[in-house]
Design a protein around this motif. Structure first.
Motif, PDB file in Angstrom:
ATOM      1  N   ARG A 279      -8.954   3.085   3.002  1.00 46.13           N
ATOM      2  CA  ARG A 279      -8.221   3.801   4.051  1.00 46.13           C
ATOM      3  C   ARG A 279      -6.914   3.055   4.283  1.00 46.13           C
ATOM      4  N   ALA A 280      -5.773   3.745   4.105  1.00 42.20           N
ATOM      5  CA  ALA A 280      -4.453   3.121   4.248  1.00 42.20           C
ATOM      6  C   ALA A 280      -4.053   2.925   5.713  1.00 42.20           C
ATOM      7  N   ASN A 281      -4.615   3.743   6.620  1.00 43.84           N
ATOM      8  CA  ASN A 281      -4.283   3.608   8.037  1.00 43.84           C
ATOM      9  C   ASN A 281      -5.479   4.035   8.882  1.00 43.84           C
ATOM     10  N   THR A 282      -6.208   3.076   9.420  1.00 40.39           N
ATOM     11  CA  THR A 282      -7.395   3.381  10.226  1.00 40.39           C
ATOM     12  C   THR A 282      -7.050   4.074  11.536  1.00 40.39           C
ATOM     13  N   ALA A 283      -5.813   3.911  12.008  1.00 41.53           N
ATOM     14  CA  ALA A 283      -5.420   4.536  13.277  1.00 41.53           C
ATOM     15  C   ALA A 283      -5.343   6.054  13.167  1.00 41.53           C
ATOM     16  N   ASP A 284      -5.320   6.584  11.943  1.00 41.71           N
ATOM     17  CA  ASP A 284      -5.274   8.037  11.775  1.00 41.71           C
ATOM     18  C   ASP A 284      -6.453   8.727  12.447  1.00 41.71           C
ATOM     19  N   ASP A 285      -7.619   8.083  12.457  1.00 39.20           N
ATOM     20  CA  ASP A 285      -8.800   8.743  13.012  1.00 39.20           C
ATOM     21  C   ASP A 285      -9.775   7.783  13.703  1.00 39.20           C
ATOM     22  N   CYS A 286      -9.239   6.718  14.282  1.00 40.91           N
ATOM     23  CA  CYS A 286     -10.089   5.785  15.040  1.00 40.91           C
ATOM     24  C   CYS A 286      -9.519   5.639  16.449  1.00 40.91           C
ATOM     25  N   SER A 287     -10.250   6.159  17.410  1.00 41.06           N
ATOM     26  CA  SER A 287      -9.738   6.229  18.783  1.00 41.06           C
ATOM     27  C   SER A 287      -9.445   4.867  19.394  1.00 41.06           C
TER      28      SER A 287
ATOM     29  N   HIS B 240     -20.296  -2.039  -2.115  1.00 41.11           N
ATOM     30  CA  HIS B 240     -19.277  -2.948  -2.626  1.00 41.11           C
ATOM     31  C   HIS B 240     -18.688  -3.785  -1.483  1.00 41.11           C
ATOM     32  N   ARG B 241     -18.097  -4.928  -1.833  1.00 42.69           N
ATOM     33  CA  ARG B 241     -17.404  -5.757  -0.846  1.00 42.69           C
ATOM     34  C   ARG B 241     -16.171  -5.002  -0.360  1.00 42.69           C
ATOM     35  N   VAL B 242     -15.921  -5.064   0.940  1.00 45.23           N
ATOM     36  CA  VAL B 242     -14.741  -4.429   1.532  1.00 45.23           C
ATOM     37  C   VAL B 242     -13.823  -5.523   2.057  1.00 45.23           C
ATOM     38  N   GLN B 243     -12.549  -5.465   1.650  1.00 48.14           N
ATOM     39  CA  GLN B 243     -11.575  -6.385   2.224  1.00 48.14           C
ATOM     40  C   GLN B 243     -10.709  -5.608   3.199  1.00 48.14           C
ATOM     41  N   TYR B 244     -10.310  -6.266   4.278  1.00 47.31           N
ATOM     42  CA  TYR B 244      -9.561  -5.575   5.316  1.00 47.31           C
ATOM     43  C   TYR B 244      -8.306  -6.324   5.711  1.00 47.31           C
ATOM     44  N   TYR B 245      -7.398  -5.539   6.302  1.00 48.65           N
ATOM     45  CA  TYR B 245      -6.031  -5.976   6.539  1.00 48.65           C
ATOM     46  C   TYR B 245      -5.610  -5.664   7.979  1.00 48.65           C
ATOM     47  N   THR B 246      -4.706  -6.480   8.509  1.00 50.81           N
ATOM     48  CA  THR B 246      -4.222  -6.265   9.875  1.00 50.81           C
ATOM     49  C   THR B 246      -3.046  -5.299   9.929  1.00 50.81           C
ATOM     50  N   ARG B 247      -2.554  -4.894   8.765  1.00 48.04           N
ATOM     51  CA  ARG B 247      -1.447  -3.946   8.711  1.00 48.04           C
ATOM     52  C   ARG B 247      -1.837  -2.775   7.825  1.00 48.04           C
ATOM     53  N   THR B 248      -1.157  -1.671   7.994  1.00 46.03           N
ATOM     54  CA  THR B 248      -1.413  -0.483   7.185  1.00 46.03           C
ATOM     55  C   THR B 248      -1.034  -0.732   5.730  1.00 46.03           C
ATOM     56  N   ASN B 249      -1.516   0.154   4.870  1.00 48.54           N
ATOM     57  CA  ASN B 249      -1.191   0.133   3.449  1.00 48.54           C
ATOM     58  C   ASN B 249      -1.542  -1.191   2.764  1.00 48.54           C
ATOM     59  N   TYR B 250      -2.660  -1.793   3.222  1.00 49.82           N
ATOM     60  CA  TYR B 250      -3.245  -2.959   2.560  1.00 49.82           C
ATOM     61  C   TYR B 250      -2.320  -4.182   2.575  1.00 49.82           C
ATOM     62  N   ASN B 251      -1.710  -4.436   3.720  1.00 46.56           N
ATOM     63  CA  ASN B 251      -0.848  -5.599   3.911  1.00 46.56           C
ATOM     64  C   ASN B 251      -1.476  -6.552   4.917  1.00 46.56           C
TER      65      ASN B 251
ATOM     66  N   ILE C  76      -8.174  -4.009  12.514  1.00 50.57           N
ATOM     67  CA  ILE C  76      -8.250  -3.713  11.087  1.00 50.57           C
ATOM     68  C   ILE C  76      -7.500  -2.398  10.914  1.00 50.57           C
ATOM     69  N   ARG C  77      -6.350  -2.464  10.269  1.00 53.77           N
ATOM     70  CA  ARG C  77      -5.503  -1.290  10.137  1.00 53.77           C
ATOM     71  C   ARG C  77      -5.614  -0.608   8.767  1.00 53.77           C
ATOM     72  N   SER C  78      -6.227  -1.298   7.777  1.00 53.64           N
ATOM     73  CA  SER C  78      -6.493  -0.697   6.482  1.00 53.64           C
ATOM     74  C   SER C  78      -7.592  -1.487   5.783  1.00 53.64           C
ATOM     75  N   PHE C  79      -8.247  -0.872   4.812  1.00 56.06           N
ATOM     76  CA  PHE C  79      -9.299  -1.545   4.051  1.00 56.06           C
ATOM     77  C   PHE C  79      -9.438  -0.917   2.677  1.00 56.06           C
ATOM     78  N   LYS C  80     -10.000  -1.675   1.742  1.00 56.54           N
ATOM     79  CA  LYS C  80     -10.272  -1.186   0.384  1.00 56.54           C
ATOM     80  C   LYS C  80     -11.311  -2.077  -0.272  1.00 56.54           C
ATOM     81  N   PRO C  81     -11.911  -1.614  -1.388  1.00 56.72           N
ATOM     82  CA  PRO C  81     -12.883  -2.462  -2.093  1.00 56.72           C
ATOM     83  C   PRO C  81     -12.186  -3.668  -2.704  1.00 56.72           C
TER      84      PRO C  81
END
Length: 136
Positions: free
Chosen positions: A74-82, A99-110, A130-135
């Protein structure tokens, strides 16, 4: 959070971790495995997260508001997280994916801040979103 509260929380977490560690290790060492699997099952039961989903929570121990995704990334968790939209921080996570999930404090995996292996989770530091995440 003031220093005294942070110290008390850290001390309590450390004490609880040390108190349960040897029992689980002892059961696994004897080949029984019951205590270790019971501990995992108990931890998972406190986090309401559907199989195949990555879940974040606004409070400790899987409490508060939950947002969950079946998407691998998910590139931007704020799209659908209240609670992210309201500016609240993420206090705990559960990874019910395969799978392992890595997460980021900024959108678009930054600005990677951490990761959680499949089938586990727990409390975070709690002072970021957590503003974005990916495997991984």
């Amino acid at each position: 959070m003031n220093r005294f509260t942070a110290l008390a929380v850290t001390s309590l977490a450390l004490a609880l971790g040390l108190a349960t560690g040897p029992a689980a290790a002892g059961a696994a060492a004897t080949g029984n495995g019951t205590a270790a699997s019971d501990t995992t099952r108990s931890a998972r039961a406190s986090y309401s997260c559907s199989p195949g989903y990555f879940c974040i929570y606004s409070d400790w121990n899987g409490g508060g508001t939950r947002c969950q995704w079946s998407d691998k990334q998910r590139a931007n968790t704020a799209d659908d997280c209240s609670f992210i939209q309201r500016g609240q921080n993420v206090r705990s996570v559960w990874n019910a994916t395969g799978h392992r999930v890595q997460y980021y404090t900024r959108t678009n995996y930054n600005s990677r801040v951490g990761s959680t292996p499949a089938g586990s989770g727990g409390n975070l530091q709690g002072d970021y979103q957590i503003r974005s995440f990916k495997p991984q």
